[in-house]
Design an enzyme around this catalytic site. Structure first.
Site, mmCIF file in Angstrom:
data_model
loop_
_atom_site.group_PDB
_atom_site.id
_atom_site.type_symbol
_atom_site.label_atom_id
_atom_site.label_comp_id
_atom_site.label_asym_id
_atom_site.label_seq_id
_atom_site.Cartn_x
_atom_site.Cartn_y
_atom_site.Cartn_z
ATOM 1 N N ASP A 102 30.906 55.691 59.626
ATOM 2 C CA ASP A 102 31.994 56.139 58.764
ATOM 3 C C ASP A 102 32.934 54.970 58.479
ATOM 4 O O ASP A 102 33.035 54.024 59.264
ATOM 5 C CB ASP A 102 32.781 57.274 59.420
ATOM 6 C CG ASP A 102 31.926 58.509 59.639
ATOM 7 O OD1 ASP A 102 30.870 58.630 58.981
ATOM 8 O OD2 ASP A 102 32.310 59.349 60.477
ATOM 9 N N LYS A 103 33.646 55.053 57.376
ATOM 10 C CA LYS A 103 34.547 53.983 56.964
ATOM 11 C C LYS A 103 35.544 53.618 58.054
ATOM 12 O O LYS A 103 35.830 52.439 58.282
ATOM 13 C CB LYS A 103 35.292 54.398 55.694
ATOM 14 C CG LYS A 103 36.229 53.341 55.135
ATOM 15 C CD LYS A 103 36.890 53.806 53.844
ATOM 16 C CE LYS A 103 37.842 52.748 53.307
ATOM 17 N NZ LYS A 103 38.497 53.157 52.048
#
Length: 246
Positions: A102-103
């Site tokens: 995930d970012k």
């Protein structure tokens, strides 16, 4: 392989640019000038030089990165990607991230141009375990450990495969390690959400036999050693049928 393909793969330009390079007479194979782009070479047995410097040919490249938050695990995006963190000479190999983080998630990310190895590590049938360190808003309990061991029902009704949850410290903010054998969207965050808790920090620390190098700062990366590559290629989880974790 053809000399023009080899040199293009090694970053000496496009096929068209490499042909011009060959015509200029600066490319040699075993000290013999080669101008024909169709010339076949064996990089493992022959010495190729350009402007007198030996070309160290690598078919595949393997990088371990300590992914920082705020960076996308993709090869192209409107925002900054993990590929943007690579040196220009390493981008010529066209590596791609094996799986996604995930970012806002940090930690271990493998980048390679070895599609076969990537497929083996990501195949749902392989159940390759991935371990994360997480800080949880809320007290993680023994009941949560048991729930994770059985499999957690997510918000969309999907029941995860068994996961291993280890409590490192418990309290209003708990520190844990969690190991999963699949990679559903935001899986770790959604698993804790399902038991009424929230992940406030997440870092992947291990994938299969590969552990994050503690000397790598956020955003740094290094090439895998030959031993690490071989470990990845030879790795087979203990229970590939059920994805169970001991």
């Amino acid at each position: 392989m053809r000399i023009d393909k080899m040199l293009a793969n090694m970053g000496y330009g496009t096929r068209k640019e490499v042909k011009k390079l060959l015509k200029s007479g600066v490319v040699k194979v075993d000290d013999i000038i080669v101008k024909d782009p169709k010339t076949q070479v064996n990089p493992s047995e022959q010495t190729v030089t350009v402007w007198g410097e030996e070309v160290e040919y690598k078919q595949f490249i393997y990088f371990m990165m300590n992914k920082p938050p705020g960076v996308i695990s993709a090869t192209e995006d409107m925002e900054e990607t993990v590929i943007d963190l690579l040196e220009e000479e390493d981008r010529v190999f066209a590596p791609f991230p094996v799986g996604r983080l995930d970012k806002d998630t940090e930690g271990l990310l493998l980048l390679t141009n070895d599609g076969q190895l990537a497929h083996q590590l990501l195949s749902p049938k392989k159940h390759v375990p991935k371990t994360y360190f997480a800080i949880i808003d809320g007290e993680v309990t023994k009941e949560d450990i048991e729930t994770f061991r059985r499999g957690v029902v997510l918000d969309d009704g999907y029941e995860t495969k068994p996961a291993k949850l280890v409590i490192l410290s418990a309290g209003l903010r708990s520190e844990v390690e969690v190991t999963i054998t699949e990679g559903k969207f935001h899986q770790v965050k959604r698993m804790f959400q399902a038991v009424g808790k929230r992940v406030v920090y997440l870092k992947r620390i291990q994938m299969g036999p590969l552990s994050l190098d503690p000397t790598l700062a956020l955003g740094e990366y290094r090439e895998l050693t030959e031993e690490e590559v071989e470990q990845l290629k030879q790795y087979v989880p203990l229970d590939t049928k059920k994805g169970n974790l001991s």
